[in-house]
Scaffold this motif. Structure first.
Motif, mmCIF file in Angstrom:
data_model
loop_
_atom_site.group_PDB
_atom_site.id
_atom_site.type_symbol
_atom_site.label_atom_id
_atom_site.label_comp_id
_atom_site.label_asym_id
_atom_site.label_seq_id
_atom_site.Cartn_x
_atom_site.Cartn_y
_atom_site.Cartn_z
ATOM 1 N N SER A 106 1.027 -1.144 -0.007
ATOM 2 C CA SER A 106 -0.143 0.030 -0.082
ATOM 3 C C SER A 106 0.929 1.160 -0.025
ATOM 4 O O SER A 106 1.947 1.114 0.476
ATOM 5 C CB SER A 106 -1.024 0.026 1.184
ATOM 6 O OG SER A 106 -0.233 -0.041 2.441
ATOM 7 N N PRO A 107 0.383 2.424 -0.609
ATOM 8 C CA PRO A 107 1.028 3.547 -0.696
ATOM 9 C C PRO A 107 1.494 4.258 0.817
ATOM 10 O O PRO A 107 0.845 3.879 1.864
ATOM 11 C CB PRO A 107 0.226 4.564 -1.428
ATOM 12 C CG PRO A 107 -0.603 3.576 -2.138
ATOM 13 C CD PRO A 107 -0.909 2.594 -1.193
ATOM 14 N N LEU A 108 2.615 4.744 0.995
ATOM 15 C CA LEU A 108 3.006 5.548 2.136
ATOM 16 C C LEU A 108 2.216 6.860 1.692
ATOM 17 O O LEU A 108 2.600 7.810 1.091
ATOM 18 C CB LEU A 108 4.409 5.864 2.111
ATOM 19 C CG LEU A 108 5.184 6.305 3.497
ATOM 20 C CD1 LEU A 108 4.850 5.513 4.661
ATOM 21 C CD2 LEU A 108 6.632 6.617 3.168
ATOM 22 N N ALA A 109 1.168 7.350 2.957
ATOM 23 C CA ALA A 109 0.673 8.651 2.710
ATOM 24 C C ALA A 109 1.413 9.656 3.014
ATOM 25 O O ALA A 109 2.618 9.539 3.622
ATOM 26 C CB ALA A 109 -0.329 8.656 3.717
ATOM 27 N N ALA A 110 1.080 10.889 2.596
ATOM 28 C CA ALA A 110 1.843 12.192 3.055
ATOM 29 C C ALA A 110 1.990 12.319 4.235
ATOM 30 O O ALA A 110 1.015 11.947 5.223
ATOM 31 C CB ALA A 110 1.114 13.392 2.243
ATOM 32 N N ASN A 111 3.331 12.732 4.676
ATOM 33 C CA ASN A 111 3.588 12.969 6.197
ATOM 34 C C ASN A 111 3.851 11.629 6.840
ATOM 35 O O ASN A 111 3.988 11.724 8.267
ATOM 36 C CB ASN A 111 2.784 13.712 6.873
ATOM 37 C CG ASN A 111 2.788 15.142 6.382
ATOM 38 O OD1 ASN A 111 4.078 15.654 6.073
ATOM 39 N ND2 ASN A 111 1.770 15.853 5.909
ATOM 40 N N ALA A 112 3.568 10.420 6.229
ATOM 41 C CA ALA A 112 3.638 9.336 7.065
ATOM 42 C C ALA A 112 5.314 8.544 6.940
ATOM 43 O O ALA A 112 5.983 9.095 6.287
ATOM 44 C CB ALA A 112 2.830 8.068 6.441
ATOM 45 N N THR A 113 5.523 7.613 7.968
ATOM 46 C CA THR A 113 6.814 7.135 8.045
ATOM 47 C C THR A 113 6.989 5.871 8.075
ATOM 48 O O THR A 113 5.988 5.059 8.298
ATOM 49 C CB THR A 113 7.627 7.785 9.439
ATOM 50 O OG1 THR A 113 6.821 7.344 10.519
ATOM 51 C CG2 THR A 113 7.610 9.318 9.176
ATOM 52 N N CYS A 114 7.884 5.122 7.731
ATOM 53 C CA CYS A 114 8.223 3.789 7.878
ATOM 54 C C CYS A 114 9.674 3.519 8.129
ATOM 55 O O CYS A 114 10.446 4.483 8.108
ATOM 56 C CB CYS A 114 7.888 2.938 6.540
ATOM 57 S SG CYS A 114 8.676 3.423 5.124
ATOM 58 N N THR A 115 10.398 2.446 8.701
ATOM 59 C CA THR A 115 11.611 2.160 8.707
ATOM 60 C C THR A 115 12.407 1.030 8.132
ATOM 61 O O THR A 115 11.759 0.085 7.662
ATOM 62 C CB THR A 115 11.685 2.049 10.336
ATOM 63 O OG1 THR A 115 11.072 0.843 10.442
ATOM 64 C CG2 THR A 115 11.165 3.030 11.252
ATOM 65 N N VAL A 116 13.792 1.087 7.865
ATOM 66 C CA VAL A 116 14.685 0.220 7.205
ATOM 67 C C VAL A 116 15.739 0.100 8.083
ATOM 68 O O VAL A 116 16.338 0.996 8.597
ATOM 69 C CB VAL A 116 14.923 0.675 5.853
ATOM 70 C CG1 VAL A 116 15.931 -0.436 5.454
ATOM 71 C CG2 VAL A 116 13.674 0.969 4.780
ATOM 72 N N SER A 117 16.005 -1.082 8.662
ATOM 73 C CA SER A 117 17.041 -1.476 9.524
ATOM 74 C C SER A 117 18.320 -1.898 8.723
ATOM 75 O O SER A 117 18.044 -2.993 8.104
ATOM 76 C CB SER A 117 16.653 -2.316 10.778
ATOM 77 O OG SER A 117 15.621 -1.699 11.574
ATOM 78 N N VAL A 118 19.508 -1.338 8.727
ATOM 79 C CA VAL A 118 20.493 -1.424 8.359
ATOM 80 C C VAL A 118 21.535 -2.226 9.103
ATOM 81 O O VAL A 118 21.925 -1.337 10.161
ATOM 82 C CB VAL A 118 21.105 -0.691 7.179
ATOM 83 C CG1 VAL A 118 22.434 -1.142 6.685
ATOM 84 C CG2 VAL A 118 20.121 -0.239 6.142
#
Length: 156
Positions: A106-118
């Motif tokens: 699903s799309p990432l809404a405006a002002n929304a966040t998600c994370t990627v762990s490296v």
């Protein structure tokens, strides 16, 4: 396609009267699109190097593997679709993506966040030159090169 009916009024000064048939107007609108940005990171510092975003890992003492959780934010006015998160460059093979909350469903809404762990598998001895990597987050947002938002990875 959505149709809107509006009235066009032409105003002239000095009491000028406009007569004539109604005027049909048509146009095409463009939906707002998101802009992907790397906005924060744990266990490292986000910076700009030669105009490109980079993450400089903070290596613990004593030296041990370290994971940075990167916050990815849609800073644009509309949604954006993330399609993949990959390590486009991984010199030395010391970087890995260990987790992510960004979804391709699903799309990432405006002002929304998600994370990627490296994760950086810190070698026991400090390398002579920094270990370099490149995280690509492919998306359909604006402000991206070829549909990717890239983050250089730097660790020593």
């Amino acid at each position: 396609t959505t149709t809107y009916n509006r009235t066009l009024t032409v105003a002239y000064g000095g009491g000028v009267t406009v007569t004539g048939s109604p005027v049909a107007l048509s146009g095409t609108g463009t939906a707002a699109v998101g802009t992907l940005s790397f906005t924060s990171a744990t266990n490292g510092t986000l910076l700009t190097v030669l105009g490109e975003r980079a993450l400089d890992f903070t290596i613990p003492t004593p030296r041990a593997p370290v994971t940075s959780v990167l916050t990815v934010t849609n800073t644009g006015a509309g949604p954006l679709q993330i399609t993949t998160e990959t390590l486009a460059r991984n010199f030395g093979g010391l970087y890995s993506i260990t987790a992510q909350t960004c979804t391709t469903l699903s799309p990432l809404a405006a002002n929304a966040t998600c994370t990627v762990s490296v994760r950086y598998a810190t070698p026991a001895t400090r390398p002579f030159i920094p270990d370099l990597g490149l995280l690509d987050v492919a998306n359909n947002g604006t402000g991206t090169a070829g549909g990717n938002s890239s983050l250089a990875l730097i660790a020593q």
